[in-house]
Design an enzyme around this catalytic site. Structure first.
Site, PDB file in Angstrom:
ATOM      1  N   LEU A 178       0.809  -1.219   0.000  1.00  0.00           N
ATOM      2  CA  LEU A 178       0.000   0.000   0.000  1.00  0.00           C
ATOM      3  C   LEU A 178       0.845   1.273   0.000  1.00  0.00           C
ATOM      4  O   LEU A 178       1.884   1.344   0.646  1.00  0.00           O
ATOM      5  CB  LEU A 178      -0.925   0.000   1.223  1.00  0.00           C
ATOM      6  N   HIS A 188      -3.492   4.085  -2.583  1.00  0.00           N
ATOM      7  CA  HIS A 188      -4.431   3.135  -1.972  1.00  0.00           C
ATOM      8  C   HIS A 188      -5.104   3.764  -0.751  1.00  0.00           C
ATOM      9  O   HIS A 188      -6.317   3.626  -0.552  1.00  0.00           O
ATOM     10  CB  HIS A 188      -3.697   1.877  -1.489  1.00  0.00           C
ATOM     11  N   GLN A 193      -9.407   0.468 -16.313  1.00  0.00           N
ATOM     12  CA  GLN A 193      -9.947  -0.527 -15.375  1.00  0.00           C
ATOM     13  C   GLN A 193     -11.295  -0.057 -14.802  1.00  0.00           C
ATOM     14  O   GLN A 193     -12.236  -0.843 -14.688  1.00  0.00           O
ATOM     15  CB  GLN A 193      -8.932  -0.741 -14.250  1.00  0.00           C
TER      16      GLN A 193
HETATM   17  P1  AMP Z   1      -3.478  -2.118  -7.126  1.00  0.00           P
HETATM   18  O1  AMP Z   1      -3.058  -2.529  -5.751  1.00  0.00           O
HETATM   19  O2  AMP Z   1      -2.366  -1.589  -7.962  1.00  0.00           O
HETATM   20  O3  AMP Z   1      -4.324  -3.140  -7.819  1.00  0.00           O
HETATM   21  O4  AMP Z   1      -4.436  -0.856  -6.902  1.00  0.00           O
HETATM   22  C1  AMP Z   1      -5.567  -0.944  -6.081  1.00  0.00           C
HETATM   23  C2  AMP Z   1      -6.406   0.281  -6.276  1.00  0.00           C
HETATM   24  O5  AMP Z   1      -5.638   1.444  -5.940  1.00  0.00           O
HETATM   25  C3  AMP Z   1      -6.868   0.468  -7.728  1.00  0.00           C
HETATM   26  O6  AMP Z   1      -8.206   0.938  -7.738  1.00  0.00           O
HETATM   27  C4  AMP Z   1      -5.913   1.503  -8.239  1.00  0.00           C
HETATM   28  O7  AMP Z   1      -6.412   2.266  -9.306  1.00  0.00           O
HETATM   29  C5  AMP Z   1      -5.712   2.364  -7.010  1.00  0.00           C
HETATM   30  N1  AMP Z   1      -4.480   3.145  -7.121  1.00  0.00           N
HETATM   31  C6  AMP Z   1      -3.242   2.673  -7.396  1.00  0.00           C
HETATM   32  N2  AMP Z   1      -2.368   3.706  -7.492  1.00  0.00           N
HETATM   33  C7  AMP Z   1      -3.070   4.833  -7.275  1.00  0.00           C
HETATM   34  C8  AMP Z   1      -2.730   6.225  -7.245  1.00  0.00           C
HETATM   35  N3  AMP Z   1      -1.501   6.658  -7.453  1.00  0.00           N
HETATM   36  N4  AMP Z   1      -3.730   7.112  -6.998  1.00  0.00           N
HETATM   37  C9  AMP Z   1      -5.007   6.692  -6.787  1.00  0.00           C
HETATM   38  N5  AMP Z   1      -5.382   5.395  -6.797  1.00  0.00           N
HETATM   39  C10 AMP Z   1      -4.433   4.478  -7.036  1.00  0.00           C
END
Ligand code: AMP
Length: 285
Positions: free
Chosen positions: A33, A37, A153
């Site tokens: 995280l 996140h 996504q």
């Molecule tokens: P992941 O763990 O990469 O699958 O991401 C989980 C969630 O966090 C997804 O909805 C991503 O789009 C969101 N997320 C990842 N990086 C960011 C960021 N820099 N800003 C906002 N949301 C993010």
């Protein structure tokens, strides 16, 4: 915060909460995280009575050549951060808990899954849609929070929720960035110090493009040219795509309007990084 690893236990807890008329916010993640996140968890916290965060590195969304085996994890740190940000229930299932055997049933969203990320990663979105469908079925009626960093996504999940009548409200949340503008990503740890420096070309290219759009430029081809030129000026960066599309149906846009989304994907060393912005609004720095 309670940590649950079994679907049944999570569902029992959620049934109790719903019986007490509590609203539920769901934040699906693959862990490791960061503030991106945590912004989703905080938003879910502010809008719901209870927050479920899930951590599961979903094998279905990785192609064989991709980084499933090296994907970073730190469950102790994640547990602390998820709790601090306001999670009530942290769901951390094992592979065996999520998939009792071979996966015979998958969910795929046609058309919008095949372009952009889908063109480079043909099995990716059916992996995402399948696991998110599973989480929606496990959690039930809720609001689910996703980051705009993964713009495509969100569109795929919104469409899946609509087509399959999930009683889930999909909430998109803004991209959280590092000081130099690079979008936060668990995969940024793959970058060497020098590659990390070069990665700032990504937000810089979008900023430069947005300046031009602010000056009145509306031709997508001109904006693509500006972004590609800036990215190409770094020998560490390999462009995967630079594209201007309608933000919802992801069809290519020749002339920029208020719905136009600018999306970029590049490779730098071992990392594949993505970023995007609304063409007229620019980056939220
Ligand atoms: P992941 O763990 O990469 O699958 O991401 C989980 C969630 O966090 C997804 O909805 C991503 O789009 C969101 N997320 C990842 N990086 C960011 C960021 N820099 N800003 C906002 N949301 C993010």
């Amino acid at each position: 915060m309670d940590i649950l690893t079994e679907t049944k236990h999570l569902q029992n807890r959620l049934d109790d909460l719903r019986n007490s008329q509590m609203s539920i916010g769901l934040v699906p993640t693959m862990g490791y995280l960061h503030d991106g996140h945590l912004s989703l968890i905080r938003k879910a916290r502010s809008e719901n009575d209870a927050v479920v965060t899930t951590i599961f590195v979903n094998p279905l969304q990785f192609a064989e050549t991709e980084d499933l085996d090296t994907y970073p994890t730190d469950i102790e740190r994640d547990t602390f951060l998820a709790s601090e940000a306001g999670t009530d229930l942290l769901f951390t299932p094992t592979n065996e808990e999520m998939f009792c055997d071979d996966v015979l049933t998958t969910v795929s969203v046609q058309e919008i899954s095949t372009v952009l990320e889908g063109a480079s990663r043909p099995t990716h979105f059916s992996g995402v849609a399948t696991i998110v469908a599973k989480l929606f079925n496990i959690v039930g009626v809720c609001s689910a929070y996703f980051g705009e960093k993964d713009w495509q996504q969100i569109q795929v999940i919104k469409r899946m929720a609509q087509d399959l009548s999930y009683r889930v409200e999909i909430k998109g949340c803004p991209i959280i960035r590092e000081k130099d503008g690079l979008a936060m990503s668990s995969r940024n740890v793959y970058l060497t110090k020098e590659q990390r420096k070069q990665a700032s070309h990504i937000p810089e290219s979008l900023l430069k493009a947005h300046e031009k759009i602010k000056d009145g430029e509306r031709q997508s081809s001109v904006i693509k040219g500006i972004i590609s030129e800036r990215l190409d000026s770094s020998s560490a960066i390999d462009i995967d795509y630079v594209e201007l599309v309608n933000g919802e149906n992801l069809s290519i846009t020749d002339q920029i309007d208020e719905e136009t989304r600018v999306l970029v994907a590049v490779r730098i060393g071992a990392a594949r990084l993505i970023d995007n912005m609304n063409a007229l609004e620019g980056l939220n720095l």
